[in-house]
Write a protein that holds these residues in place. Structure first.
Motif, PDB file in Angstrom:
ATOM      1  N   LEU A  37       0.826  -1.204   0.000  1.00  0.00           N
ATOM      2  CA  LEU A  37       0.000   0.000   0.000  1.00  0.00           C
ATOM      3  C   LEU A  37       0.860   1.254   0.000  1.00  0.00           C
ATOM      4  O   LEU A  37       0.653   2.181  -0.785  1.00  0.00           O
ATOM      5  CB  LEU A  37      -0.903  -0.006   1.240  1.00  0.00           C
ATOM      6  CG  LEU A  37      -1.930   1.101   1.239  1.00  0.00           C
ATOM      7  CD1 LEU A  37      -2.957   0.801   0.162  1.00  0.00           C
ATOM      8  CD2 LEU A  37      -2.584   1.231   2.586  1.00  0.00           C
ATOM      9  N   ALA A  87      -4.997   4.879  -3.601  1.00  0.00           N
ATOM     10  CA  ALA A  87      -4.197   4.503  -2.442  1.00  0.00           C
ATOM     11  C   ALA A  87      -3.527   5.735  -1.856  1.00  0.00           C
ATOM     12  O   ALA A  87      -3.495   5.957  -0.645  1.00  0.00           O
ATOM     13  CB  ALA A  87      -3.164   3.462  -2.838  1.00  0.00           C
ATOM     14  N   THR A 268      -6.948  -3.720   2.345  1.00  0.00           N
ATOM     15  CA  THR A 268      -6.269  -2.666   3.102  1.00  0.00           C
ATOM     16  C   THR A 268      -6.664  -2.699   4.568  1.00  0.00           C
ATOM     17  O   THR A 268      -5.820  -2.722   5.458  1.00  0.00           O
ATOM     18  CB  THR A 268      -6.611  -1.289   2.522  1.00  0.00           C
ATOM     19  OG1 THR A 268      -6.308  -1.281   1.137  1.00  0.00           O
ATOM     20  CG2 THR A 268      -5.842  -0.203   3.235  1.00  0.00           C
TER      21      THR A 268
END
Lengths: 291, 321, 316
Positions: A37, A87, A268
């Motif tokens: 991420l 992101a 996530t």
């Protein structure tokens, strides 16, 4: 440097932390997710195959293909590129929000724990009120009425996290203050700053690390949720919530945008949560649910 | 036929993944209508033994050998359903802490009714209530109807203990296991509960296994006494014999350690050292490290010797004669 | 007990008042103008003036606050600028659907969570326990709208089940129920995640207590021990902690309504936000705040009532 007697809330991070975190499957999963991420967020535009805002109406709402690996959205924009940029946006909001929450919570907690008395009462009451207050509801109202500029969103989310950080800090301070050798140092003339620096902070670092890891996914979830509802970040900025909302509007025509965005959000939040739980086990934090 | 016959019972606890023995080949009997006292320090295994009679072991506890026979029934061979009916029905247990041993969220009446319903589904509600009132009266509660309606927090410690005994008596068990029933109570209430237990045996012929660390209560109540140390019995004898002439060094030390107000000026006597830990059992006699008479013969585990009317686990000539 | 209730209600009222005041004041404190957001920056100046007057934005701040707050107590939540209908009427039409969804989902959530929690607590550390634990962590950390969306996809796009759009008519119970199933199930799964986790830890605590061991000694069968004796004692522990999760739980209800296009407070709010209909947003937020505070209060009072330990302390 770790506090010796009963009353310590956690052990300070020791070297080899990374290895211990990675000792379980969930820990590995969490680490991988976080690394991917952060890398995606940092590299964003460099790795996105297409311009996230470039329209290609002829190919809108298509599934995965050679050109568009995850398919396209309702305006023909490349989903993969939008998610990659998303992101960055998610972290751009979540990280400062949590950071402000940590800072404010830390200061309030230190003040309450160390100064005690009236200051403590006031701080605890305020934190209690904020925590039991429908803060998210208020956030909704604020953003609905006044539009969502990024600083406003960050602040509004940050407020929701201050109580948990504040409580943990305060509990740490209180437990450390009561230790005999800290008392002794105080009697020898050590000022509050020194005590805070040498004893309180090392004790509080671990719970704060764990709480940060646990609150980051919340921040991302809230921020995307607000964007989904039309508050927060506005289209065409490819916030995940916005992409999800666009996809939801055309869900009957193509399930792919919704599916991929949901996957990204789920990974996530799960990743950070697992990492947080693993950190909590490794750092031996017992008071993660201080009320 | 004895009410309770425990033969070569070995119980282990799983600590750090490995089973550690808490009871080593323990053998005991409780005769019909007899009150057997079981004494020893904390951690000697007496509570484990008490629970084992009902096959009630804490998580991690396993029976590793031996048998327990109650009223002719092999407890460990019972099916789960038979075991369930056995508990409370043929043998019952009362516990140490009356303050936490009753369910705080239900009235006494409901708790009694539940035990009744579980064991005798056919009786009518009226009959059960009659019986409940009767039993509460038997254990000496002056106002059974009020007690039935009460929540545990509304009752005193002594009253709660009586309720527990009532629950244990509901089905007229042949055997009662009392695990330190008076330890949490004040002296006056203690005396009352002890009297109640004696009445139980006298009136109903109930055999009682009375576990305690209080030698005074044991001396008052019991017919025979078994002394335990580190998971083994070290001496059993009639109560008068044991207190008058203890044989095993541990028993002597225990009795010597009891403060007496006749000898007020003296220091408090203690037994030096600590009992062995579960994870590091010694070879040979478990008491040897703390025994004033220990000799080379104590390096191997001493067998149980039978002397006139009593058993002692010791090889010392002073003891065995 | 009465005094405690009175005190808690008093606190709740004060909190609500603060919410109301804050809502009215915020418009002036933070940058942004609701009217131009609503009508667009190039709206006719006369229209803007009318709007401002209608929404009472020209009066001084204290006056506005007073108007709104006093209005609320009279049941007047303002007027929808676009359709001129009273906000309270719109909310009144939407609220029952939300309440029905909440009640049904809660019942389902409990039905799902209790057996799962019992299974987990009966064998802590087992494979089943760890699996269920992972699933509930997943449900709690993954955003509710993601779960709802995935369920929507699963049910409609791939399996073609049940009508997912709309609410159905209350006058036709069968149709209404058909429309209720999917949203209620989705919300129930989300809520069950929280409930199961809270219940599991509460149960574990209770199962370690002496009275459970005593119950076994009396021959009470295992199923009764879990479902009757332990559960009853585990509930206060859950209720006490529900307050913390309440915000999440309500938020998920709003999202589920929107995702399954179900009439209710959530959808009303969502549409009002999209149209920048300030009076409805304000009124909706007030109602949600009231619901939130009331729910918290109920949980607190319920906890007090059913927690035997608290009663014990009171008796001591």
């Amino acid at each position: 440097m770790t506090a010796v007697a009963a009353g310590r809330t956690a052990s300070a991070p020791r070297p080899g932390l990374l290895r211990r975190v990675a000792a379980t499957p969930s820990g590995v999963f969490g680490l991988v997710v976080v690394v991917v991420l952060v890398a995606t967020a940092l590299l964003g535009p460099l790795i996105a195959p297409h311009d996230p805002n470039a329209l290609d109406i002829d190919h809108r709402l298509e599934g995965p293909s050679g050109t568009y690996w995850l398919g396209t959205d309702n305006l023909g924009r490349d989903l993969l590129s939008r998610l990659i940029l998303g992101a960055r946006i998610a972290l751009e909001i979540a990280v400062p929000a949590v950071a402000i929450g940590v800072l404010a919570g830390l200061l309030l907690g230190l003040a309450a724990g160390y100064l005690g008395g009236k200051v403590d009462t006031v701080v605890v009451t305020v934190l209690d009120a904020v925590q039991s207050f429908p803060a998210v509801v208020l956030a909704l109202a604020v953003l609905a009425l006044l539009g969502g500029s990024t600083p406003t969103i960050v602040l509004v989310i940050a407020v929701a996290f201050v109580p948990s950080f504040g409580r943990v800090t305060r509990a740490s301070v209180q437990s450390v203050s009561r230790l005999p050798f800290v008392d002794a140092e105080r009697n020898l003339g050590a000022g509050p700053l020194r005590i805070i620096w040498r004893h309180v902070l090392p004790n509080v670092v671990s719970p704060l690390i764990v709480l940060t890891a646990m609150n980051l996914p919340s921040a991302v979830a809230v921020e995307s949720g607000l964007a989904f509802l039309g508050l927060g970040v506005q289209p065409p900025t490819p916030d995940w919530g916005v992409v999800l909302s666009d996809g939801f509007d055309r869900i009957r025509d193509s399930p792919w945008p919704v599916l991929f965005t949901c996957t990204v959000l789920a990974l996530t939040t799960l990743g950070f949560t697992f990492l947080g739980e693993r950190l909590r086990d490794v750092l031996d934090v017992r008071t993660a649910e201080v009320r | 036929m004895p009410a309770v016959a425990i033969e070569d019972l070995t119980v282990t606890y799983r600590i750090d993944g490995r089973p550690r023995p808490a009871l080593h080949d323990v053998s005991l009997t409780v005769g019909d209508g007899e009150i057997l006292g079981l004494v020893g320090e904390s951690g000697c295994g007496k509570s484990t033994l008490a629970g084992a009679v009902l096959k009630l072991l804490p998580p991690g506890g396993e029976v590793a050998g031996g048998s327990v026979t109650v009223d002719g029934h092999d407890v460990f061979a019972l099916s789960p359903e038979e075991l369930r009916r056995f508990r409370g029905g043929r043998a019952a247990m009362i516990f140490q802490d009356p303050f936490t041993s009753l369910n705080p969220s239900f009235t006494v009446g409901k708790q009694i009714a539940l035990v009744q319903r579980v064991h005798d589904a056919d009786s009518s509600a009226a009959a059960r209530r009659e019986r409940a009132l009767g039993v509460l009266g038997e254990v000496g509660l002056p106002d059974p109807a009020t007690v039935l309606r009460a929540y545990p927090y509304q009752l005193s410690g002594g009253q709660r203990q009586r309720v527990m005994i009532a629950l244990a008596l509901l089905l007229r068990p042949a055997v009662l296991i009392a695990d330190e029933p008076t330890s949490a109570l004040d002296v006056t209430t203690q005396a009352q509960i002890l009297a109640l237990l004696r009445w139980l045996r006298d009136e109903h012929g109930t055999a009682i296994l009375f576990v305690s660390h209080d030698l005074g209560s044991v001396a008052q109540l019991c017919d025979r006494v078994a002394v335990m140390y580190a998971g083994r019995t070290v001496e059993t004898a009639d109560v008068a014999d044991l207190f008058a002439a203890p044989q095993h060094p541990y028993t002597r030390a225990l009795l010597g350690a009891v403060p007496s107000w006749r000898r007020r000026a003296e220091e408090l006597v203690t037994i030096p050292g600590r009992p062995p830990s579960l994870t590091d059992p010694p070879d040979g006699c478990a008491f040897a490290p703390r025994c004033p008479h220990a000799g080379p013969a104590c390096a191997s585990a001493p067998p149980l010797i039978e002397l006139a009317g009593r058993t002692v686990r010791c090889v010392l000539p002073e003891v065995t004669g | 007990m009465v005094r405690y209730v009175a005190r808690r209600v008093g606190v709740a009222v004060i909190v609500l008042l603060l919410v109301l005041v804050l809502l009215s004041v915020l418009v002036h404190v933070l940058p942004g103008d609701p009217v131009s957001l609503m009508l667009g920056p190039r709206a006719d100046p006369d229209l803007i003036a009318t709007a401002r007057r209608q929404m009472d934005l020209d009066a001084s701040v204290p006056a506005q606050v007073w108007h709104f707050v006093s209005g609320v107590f009279q049941g007047d939540l303002g007027q929808d600028f676009l359709t001129k209908r009273p906000v309270s009427e719109l909310i009144g039409a939407a609220l029952p659907h939300t309440l029905i969804l909440a009640v049904v989902s809660l019942a389902l959530a409990v039905a799902i969570a209790v057996p799962l929690a019992v299974v987990s607590a009966a064998r802590p550390g087992s494979a089943v326990d760890r699996f269920l634990g992972t699933v509930s962590v997943g449900v709690i950390s993954i955003p509710s709208y993601v779960i709802g969306m995935l369920l929507l996809l699963l049910a409609t796009v791939w399996l073609g089940w049940l009508p997912a759009i709309g609410t159905g008519d209350l006058s036709d119970p069968g149709d209404y129920l058909a429309h209720l199933v999917l949203p209620a199930l989705s919300l129930a799964l989300i809520w069950a995640g929280y409930l199961a986790r809270l219940l599991r830890s509460s149960m574990l605590e209770v199962l370690g207590e002496n009275h459970i061991r005593a119950a076994r000694a009396y021959g009470i069968p295992e199923w009764r021990i879990y479902y009757q004796l332990a559960l009853r004692n585990a509930i206060p522990g859950v209720v006490a902690l529900i307050g913390v999760a309440l915000g999440d739980l309500m938020g998920s209800a709003i999202f589920i309504e929107v995702i399954f296009t179900r009439n209710g407070l959530g959808t009303l709010l969502y549409n009002a936000i999209a149209e920048r209909d300030y009076p409805i947003v304000r009124g909706g937020v007030v109602v949600i705040a009231v619901l939130f505070v009331v729910a918290n209060l109920l949980a607190d009072l319920a906890n007090r009532r059913i927690n035997p330990r608290l009663r014990e302390e009171a008796a001591a």
